[in-house]
Design a protein around this motif. Sequence first.
Motif, mmCIF file in Angstrom:
data_model
loop_
_atom_site.group_PDB
_atom_site.id
_atom_site.type_symbol
_atom_site.label_atom_id
_atom_site.label_comp_id
_atom_site.label_asym_id
_atom_site.label_seq_id
_atom_site.Cartn_x
_atom_site.Cartn_y
_atom_site.Cartn_z
ATOM 1 N N ARG A 173 0.870 -1.249 0.103
ATOM 2 C CA ARG A 173 0.026 0.245 -0.048
ATOM 3 C C ARG A 173 1.031 1.054 0.000
ATOM 4 O O ARG A 173 2.009 1.175 0.213
ATOM 5 N N THR A 174 0.365 2.471 -0.175
ATOM 6 C CA THR A 174 1.174 3.582 -0.250
ATOM 7 C C THR A 174 1.074 4.382 0.863
ATOM 8 O O THR A 174 0.059 4.070 1.841
ATOM 9 N N PHE A 175 2.010 4.854 1.305
ATOM 10 C CA PHE A 175 1.881 6.126 2.326
ATOM 11 C C PHE A 175 2.454 7.662 1.826
ATOM 12 O O PHE A 175 3.273 7.448 0.994
ATOM 13 N N LYS A 176 1.940 8.396 2.585
ATOM 14 C CA LYS A 176 2.223 9.730 2.130
ATOM 15 C C LYS A 176 3.171 10.388 3.332
ATOM 16 O O LYS A 176 3.019 10.433 4.354
ATOM 17 N N SER A 177 4.203 11.043 2.607
ATOM 18 C CA SER A 177 5.251 11.247 3.666
ATOM 19 C C SER A 177 5.180 12.680 4.176
ATOM 20 O O SER A 177 4.637 13.650 3.178
ATOM 21 N N LYS A 178 5.151 12.953 5.461
ATOM 22 C CA LYS A 178 4.993 14.259 5.728
ATOM 23 C C LYS A 178 6.243 15.081 5.717
ATOM 24 O O LYS A 178 6.341 16.338 5.762
ATOM 25 N N THR A 179 7.398 14.554 5.459
ATOM 26 C CA THR A 179 8.693 15.042 5.127
ATOM 27 C C THR A 179 8.709 15.704 3.868
ATOM 28 O O THR A 179 9.123 16.783 3.674
ATOM 29 N N THR A 180 8.178 14.957 2.629
ATOM 30 C CA THR A 180 8.430 15.220 1.342
ATOM 31 C C THR A 180 7.206 15.720 0.901
ATOM 32 O O THR A 180 7.096 16.249 -0.356
ATOM 33 N N GLY A 181 6.103 15.208 1.317
ATOM 34 C CA GLY A 181 4.663 15.385 0.780
ATOM 35 C C GLY A 181 4.434 14.561 -0.403
ATOM 36 O O GLY A 181 3.282 14.702 -1.059
ATOM 37 N N LYS A 182 5.104 13.595 -0.729
ATOM 38 C CA LYS A 182 5.123 12.640 -1.824
ATOM 39 C C LYS A 182 4.447 11.276 -1.309
ATOM 40 O O LYS A 182 4.854 10.950 -0.102
ATOM 41 N N SER A 183 4.018 10.495 -2.277
ATOM 42 C CA SER A 183 3.492 9.189 -1.933
ATOM 43 C C SER A 183 4.610 7.988 -2.320
ATOM 44 O O SER A 183 5.057 8.259 -3.156
ATOM 45 N N TYR A 184 4.617 6.974 -1.331
ATOM 46 C CA TYR A 184 5.564 5.949 -1.674
ATOM 47 C C TYR A 184 4.855 4.769 -1.507
ATOM 48 O O TYR A 184 3.873 4.440 -0.819
ATOM 49 N N LYS A 185 5.452 3.524 -2.220
ATOM 50 C CA LYS A 185 4.984 2.000 -1.864
ATOM 51 C C LYS A 185 6.310 1.736 -0.956
ATOM 52 O O LYS A 185 7.430 2.032 -1.127
ATOM 53 N N VAL A 186 5.958 0.584 -0.153
ATOM 54 C CA VAL A 186 6.996 -0.122 0.391
ATOM 55 C C VAL A 186 7.000 -1.597 0.565
ATOM 56 O O VAL A 186 5.661 -2.153 0.663
ATOM 57 N N ILE A 187 7.750 -2.325 0.168
ATOM 58 C CA ILE A 187 8.038 -3.842 0.138
ATOM 59 C C ILE A 187 9.023 -4.266 0.961
ATOM 60 O O ILE A 187 10.603 -3.558 0.821
ATOM 61 N N LEU A 188 8.988 -5.329 1.594
ATOM 62 C CA LEU A 188 10.256 -5.843 2.296
ATOM 63 C C LEU A 188 10.799 -6.926 1.321
ATOM 64 O O LEU A 188 10.375 -7.664 0.725
ATOM 65 N N GLN A 189 12.151 -6.989 1.085
ATOM 66 C CA GLN A 189 13.118 -8.006 0.187
ATOM 67 C C GLN A 189 13.723 -8.816 1.152
ATOM 68 O O GLN A 189 14.432 -8.464 2.331
ATOM 69 N N ASN A 190 13.505 -10.085 1.094
ATOM 70 C CA ASN A 190 13.933 -11.035 1.960
ATOM 71 C C ASN A 190 14.848 -12.267 1.366
ATOM 72 O O ASN A 190 14.904 -12.069 0.029
ATOM 73 N N ARG A 191 15.570 -12.896 2.004
ATOM 74 C CA ARG A 191 16.165 -14.201 1.683
ATOM 75 C C ARG A 191 15.469 -15.289 2.347
ATOM 76 O O ARG A 191 15.121 -15.072 3.826
ATOM 77 N N ILE A 192 15.189 -16.488 1.780
ATOM 78 C CA ILE A 192 14.235 -17.403 2.176
ATOM 79 C C ILE A 192 15.011 -18.809 2.301
ATOM 80 O O ILE A 192 15.635 -19.325 1.152
#
Length: 268
Positions: A173-192
Motif C-alpha cells: 500500500r502507499t503512504f504519504k510522507s510528511k517530510t517530502t509530501g510525496k507518496s511511496y510504496k514499501v515492500i520488504l526484500q527477504n532471503r528465504i
Amino acid sequence: MYLDSNLRAEVLSSILGQIIKPYDKKGCLTTENILSVDDFHLYTITGKQQAYVTELFIDEKDFFDPSYDFDFTNFSDSECLRGDEPYKRPKGWYRMALKVKGKYPDGDTWLGTDGWRSRSVPGEWPVSYHGTTLGGAKGIITAHYKAGSRATYGRGIYSTPDIHVAEEECYARTFKSKTTGKSYKVILQNRINPVMREICQRSDYWLIPVHKGVSAEEEKQIAESSIRPYGILIKEISDNNESNHNGTGSLKDRLRSRSVSGWRPVPY
C-alpha cells in the motif's frame, strides 16, 4: 541529512504501524526503546509488536547499511539466479539495506557474495518479497497471501518470488510522507531458506509452515532460520499510482545517509 533520517523513519513507521523516530543521543535520554534489526525482523515477519511502546527510535548506524543501498529505478529486470532460483532485480525501486551481516549464528552464507553476478553461490538463499501496508504489517502469519476464493495454502509465513505479486495484489500500500509530501510504496526484500520453504500450488506463493500451538520462542526460531528481511524497497509514486521515474536522483539523495564517496552500490 535531516530529511534523510526522517524519511527513513517514516518508512519504518508505515511498516510497523507505530511512531519511529531517529535516535538522537543529545535529545534522547534512554536507549531502552531503540528498535534493533532483530526486533524489526520479528515484528514484520511474525507480527509480534511491543504494544506497550508508543514510540520507538532507530540508531541509523546500527540499523541501516547504506553501502548496500541500491537504486534499481533504471535497471533492466532481466533474470539472474539467487539460491538457484530465478531472480529479477526490482526495477523501479530503491533499496534501503538493513544491517544484517553478522546478525545470525550461522554466518552470512545465506546472503551470497558481494558484487554483481548472474549465478548463485553455494549456500545462498533465494530472494522473496513481502508487501506492507500503511496501517502496519500485521505479520504475514495473520495477514498472509491469499489466492482463489480467499483460501490459503496453510498457516505460516508467506512471501513471493515475484515483486509484482507483492506490489499489485493488495499487499503493498502507499503512504504519504510528511517530510517530502510525496507518496511511496514499501515492500520488504527477504532471503528465504529453501530447506524450510514450501512452494505452493500457485508457484509464486512461498510458504514457511508455522503450525498452531507453537510457542512464541518456537515461532521466533522458525522465523529466524527460515526468512530474513535484508532490505526495504521504496518506490515513489505519482498521483495516478504509476511509478514516478522523474527525480529519481533526488530520492536517492534523500535516502542516502552517507556522503557520495561512502556510497558503494552492490546489487545482490
